[in-house]
Each structure stands twice: as structure tokens, then as C-alpha cells.
Write an enzyme that holds these catalytic residues in place. Structure first.
Site, PDB file in Angstrom:
ATOM      1  N   CYS A 305       0.939  -1.458   0.029  1.00 14.20           N
ATOM      2  CA  CYS A 305      -0.008  -0.072   0.109  1.00 14.20           C
ATOM      3  C   CYS A 305       0.937   1.146   0.140  1.00 14.20           C
ATOM      4  O   CYS A 305       2.006   1.126   0.807  1.00 14.20           O
ATOM      5  CB  CYS A 305      -0.996  -0.018   1.166  1.00 14.20           C
ATOM      6  SG  CYS A 305      -2.115   1.312   1.185  1.00 14.20           S
ATOM      7  N   GLU A 339       1.577  -4.896  -5.067  1.00 17.63           N
ATOM      8  CA  GLU A 339       0.250  -5.589  -5.053  1.00 17.63           C
ATOM      9  C   GLU A 339      -0.863  -4.963  -5.722  1.00 17.63           C
ATOM     10  O   GLU A 339      -0.908  -3.788  -5.832  1.00 17.63           O
ATOM     11  CB  GLU A 339      -0.133  -5.637  -3.534  1.00 17.63           C
ATOM     12  CG  GLU A 339      -1.419  -6.481  -3.210  1.00 17.63           C
ATOM     13  CD  GLU A 339      -1.815  -6.343  -1.779  1.00 17.63           C
ATOM     14  OE1 GLU A 339      -2.618  -6.053  -1.401  1.00 17.63           O
ATOM     15  OE2 GLU A 339      -0.957  -7.109  -0.779  1.00 17.63           O
TER      16      GLU A 339
END
Length: 439
Positions: A305, A339
Site C-alpha cells: 500500500c 500488490e
């Protein structure tokens, strides 16, 4: 991986926050119902006609009308009026907002389908292709559920229902009053406030200005609670262990979710390290952004993140954090990738970084390269290299394999194009003081 539903319980609030009700109760704004106020709402007729889950034309702050869905309503005691939470059809949810009845046109008929963007002065109610393309780029128009595969569409619908209404509209962090973008699952007594006060050092959250001022007098933290692993001039990066500093990292995740849509909120922070970027002055280390990284990633992700706080965007900090994640991968001797899925802003940032790194190597080294060579040199995953070269038209599929195909002409064109951007704040690898953690 933890769902955001896991942290909606009020019991998850820090102890200091739970004690807030006992402090400064005189500052709490009294709640007034419409019946307790003498002057009726000036938009009473419009309010009577507006229904939830219906579509209307709504005036944006730019003066342009757009089709919206009315999702929720609430009473604003300050202005003695009902407010409506609207979603601008086809646009990114960060543009969703609370509006009063004066901005909703109940008299205009909403067509079935058709162009959601309309200008009241435009009789044919259309945009040219160029106007629509510019509009879509500016507003980050997203694909509809019909454009997605069934599994993705189902997950998107579930996510949308859980995070549909953004109650927290503003947060005060340090000297900045910031407009929020998305829903974040703060405990109910905080999550339903229109504004929160956030400590810029520990990210504790408060409802009242007095409590916030008291906290700032008592809070002795002046930098992230971790190891400083990078310092260059006034820029520092701290590594914070999500297991050792759980409350700090949970607070940071809750705050970040106000500006992130599709990332799952990792409330179980024990499995992550947080790399927090700061600007340092005489008063302390002020957080400007961060990225998180799994301690052990089954998919080889070197970033989970990433967020740059809105007041510090467009300064090159996002590119710096991306570059820093790859510098750590180089030290580890591994290849990494962020991700997925990436947000719209994340895609732009990563595409810019990958393009710069690849073109910088191809433009300065005369020898031939394979995809694997580039991956080893940069720690960028081969799939990300291939997708970047495809956009640059510098790769061909030949005899079952991808082959880099670069001419001096298309290299020069790419280097002078908008895709090639020198980093405003490059990472100086000599300033990194870090060693890989044992797996």
C-alpha cells in the site's frame, strides 16, 4: 489479509480516544432537529421531492450538471437543512459529496442511459469525443460492472456497499485541513463525524478541538516510532514494525483509507513493515507519505500500500517511495512488484517510474538486453517490464518469446515524450542504512 469490516467496532478505538467523552464536553455541538428551529429550510419543496436511490441532475462546484444517484441523507443542524450524499454516475467515488437541495434539479427528466455529463446551457446535451476524453481523464472515469468479469464485478459490488457513504469530510492534521476522498471505518463515534482532528505524529484521532489541543501538549512523539534508515538533507525514512508498534500502524492505516479506495485496510499490521517518509525541521519529523510491505510475500510483492498525503502530492514523493521500495529489493537481491490492483493514481505513478528506469538504461547502455537482464538490473518484475515496453512499442513477440526491439529513432521519441520524466527527488542509495530481515 483482513477485511475492513474487522475494525468497525467502537471497541477498537485507542484508550485515549475512548476517554474523550469525559473531556471538554462543553465543546460538543448540540444536536438540533428541524422541529427545534424557527426558520424553515429555504429548500423545503425540493427536499420533499428528493428520494433515496433515485437519479437526478446535480450541479457540481464547476457549475456543470451531472447525473447523480442519491445514496443517503442527514440533517445539518448548523444550517437547518437536509443534506444528500450523491454519487456522480460514471466518475471516481472520490468525487462523491454531501450537497444541499439547492444543487439538485428535481424537475429535469433523467434519461435512461445516455451521457451523464450535461451542461444546462447546452441544448443538445452532448460532448464531443475530445471533450469526453478530456473529461474522463480529469475525473478518472471508471469502468462499469458490465465491463468487468463476473468475479471482479461481484467483489466490486460488495466493496461498494461496505464503503458507500463517506461521513468524514475533512481532517485536521498538523497545519493542514484536508478534504477526504473515501470512507474509512473509524469506530462509530468517530466515523460519523464530519471532521476529525488527527495528531500528525502518532495519528491518534479525536472529535473535539479542545481534546486535540490537549493531546498535542501531552504527546511527546516527534518522529515515527521506528528506525531511521534513510536521511538526505531534510528527508528521512523510518522503518516501523507493524507488530511492535501496532497502535501507531493501525491509526496510520485508518487515516490512509480516507484517501485510498480499493486497497484492503490491513488492520492486522503484525505481518507488515511500514516505511514512513518525513520532512524534518526543528519541530520534528512530519509525515508526508508511506508505503507498507509484507514481511513475507507469497507473490513477491515489494509494496502492499502506498500513500502520499494530499498536501504533499505533486512534489515527487510518490516516485521517491516507489523507487525506495525497489532499492530495498536490490539490497535483498530479489525482484518485486506492487500488490494489485493498483489505484488509478498508482497506475500512473508506477508507469512513470518503470518507463523512466527502462528508458534510462536503454539510452545509456549500447549492449543488447533481454527482459531478464533488465529485471535483474532494476529488480522490476519481468511482467511489468514487458507491459511498459509494449506501451512504448519497443517489444515484439518472436518464436515464443518477448524480444526487445529498439531503434535510435523510437528511443529518441520516447525520451522526448511525456512518458519520460526525470524524478524530482531521486533516492540516493548511499544514504540507505538498512539490512534485509531474516525470513
Amino acid at each position: 489479509m483482513m477485511s475492513i469490516e474487522a475494525i468497525t467496532s467502537p471497541s477498537s478505538a485507542p484508550a485515549e480516544n475512548q476517554a474523550e467523552e469525559k473531556m471538554n464536553t462543553a465543546e460538543t455541538e448540540p444536536y438540533f432537529s428541524l422541529n427545534n428551529l424557527e426558520d424553515p429550510s429555504p429548500y423545503k419543496d425540493e427536499e420533499d421531492n428528493i428520494q433515496l436511490a433515485k437519479n437526478y441532475y446535480c450541479r457540481q462546484s464547476t457549475g456543470i450538471y451531472h447525473i447523480v444517484e442519491v445514496i443517503q441523507q442527514r440533517t445539518n443542524p448548523r444550517f437547518n437543512a437536509i443534506e444528500y450524499y450523491v454519487h456522480y454516475k460514471g466518475l471516481n467515488r472520490r468525487l462523491d459529496e454531501w450537497v444541499d437541495a439547492s444543487r439538485i434539479d428535481c424537475n429535469r427528466k433523467v434519461p435512461d442511459g445516455g451521457n451523464p455529463l450535461t451542461n444546462p446551457d447546452d441544448p443538445d446535451n452532448r460532448m464531443t469525443r475530445k471533450q469526453k476524453r478530456m473529461h474522463d481523464e480529469i475525473n478518472h472515469v471508471e469502468p462499469t460492472f458490465a465491463d468487468m468479469d463476473p468475479a471482479t464485478a461481484a467483489m466490486e459490488k460488495e466493496h461498494e456497499q461496505l464503503t458507500k457513504v463517506k461521513y468524514i469530510v475533512k481532517v485536521l492534521v498538523g497545519e493542514y485541513l484536508i478534504d477526504t476522498w473515501y470512507f474509512s471505518p473509524y469506530p462509530d463515534q468517530y466515523g460519523k463525524q464530519s471532521q476529525l482532528y488527527i495528531c500528525e505524529y502518532c495519528f491518534n484521532y479525536m472529535k473535539l478541538a479542545g481534546t486535540y489541543l490537549h493531546h498535542m501538549d501531552e504527546c511527546h512523539l516527534r518522529q515515527p516510532p521506528g528506525n531511521e534508515i534513510y536521511r538526505n538533507a531534510n528527508i528521512s525514512v523510518f522503518e516501523v514494525d507493524g507488530k511492535k508498534q501496532k497502535i501507531y500502524c493501525q491509526n496510520l492505516c485508518l487515516f490512509a483509507k480516507l484517501f485510498l479506495d480499493h486497497k484492503t485496510l490491513y488492520y492486522e499490521t503484525e505481518g507488515f513493515h511500514f516505511y514512513v517518509m518525513t520532512e524534518v525541521d526543528r519541530n520534528g519529523a512530519h509525515v508526508v507519505g508511506y508505503f507498507s510491505k509484507e514481511k513475507v510475500s507469497a507473490y513477491g510483492n515489494n509494496l502492499a500500500c502506498i500513500l502520499v498525503l494530499p498536501p504533499f502530492q505533486r512534489k515527487g514523493y510518490g516516485n521517491f517511495l516507489i523507487s525506495f521500495s525497489y532499492e530495498l529489493s536490490k539490497i535483498e537481491g530479489t525482484v518485486g512488484s506492487p500488490e494489485k490492483p493498483l489505484s488509478d493514481l498508482g497506475k500512473l505513478s508506477y508507469r512513470s517510474y518503470w518507463t523512466y528506469v527502462i528508458l534510462d538504461i536503454l539510452g545509456n547502455v549500447s549492449s543488447a538486453f533481454t527482459i531478464e537482464d533488465l529485471s535483474r538490473m532494476t529488480s522490476i518484475d519481468s511482467h511489468d517490464i514487458i507491459s511498459s515496453l509494449q506501451l512504448l512499442n519497443m517489444i515484439k513477440y518472436w518464436k515464443g518469446m518477448h524480444v526487445i526491439c529498439v531503434t535510435q529513432k523510437n528511443l529518441d521519441e520516447a525520451i522526448h515524450s511525456k512518458h519520460f520524466k526525470h524524478p524530482r527527488l531521486p533516492v540516493d542509495s548511499r544514504c540507505i542504512k538498512w539490512h534485509p530481515h531474516p525470513k
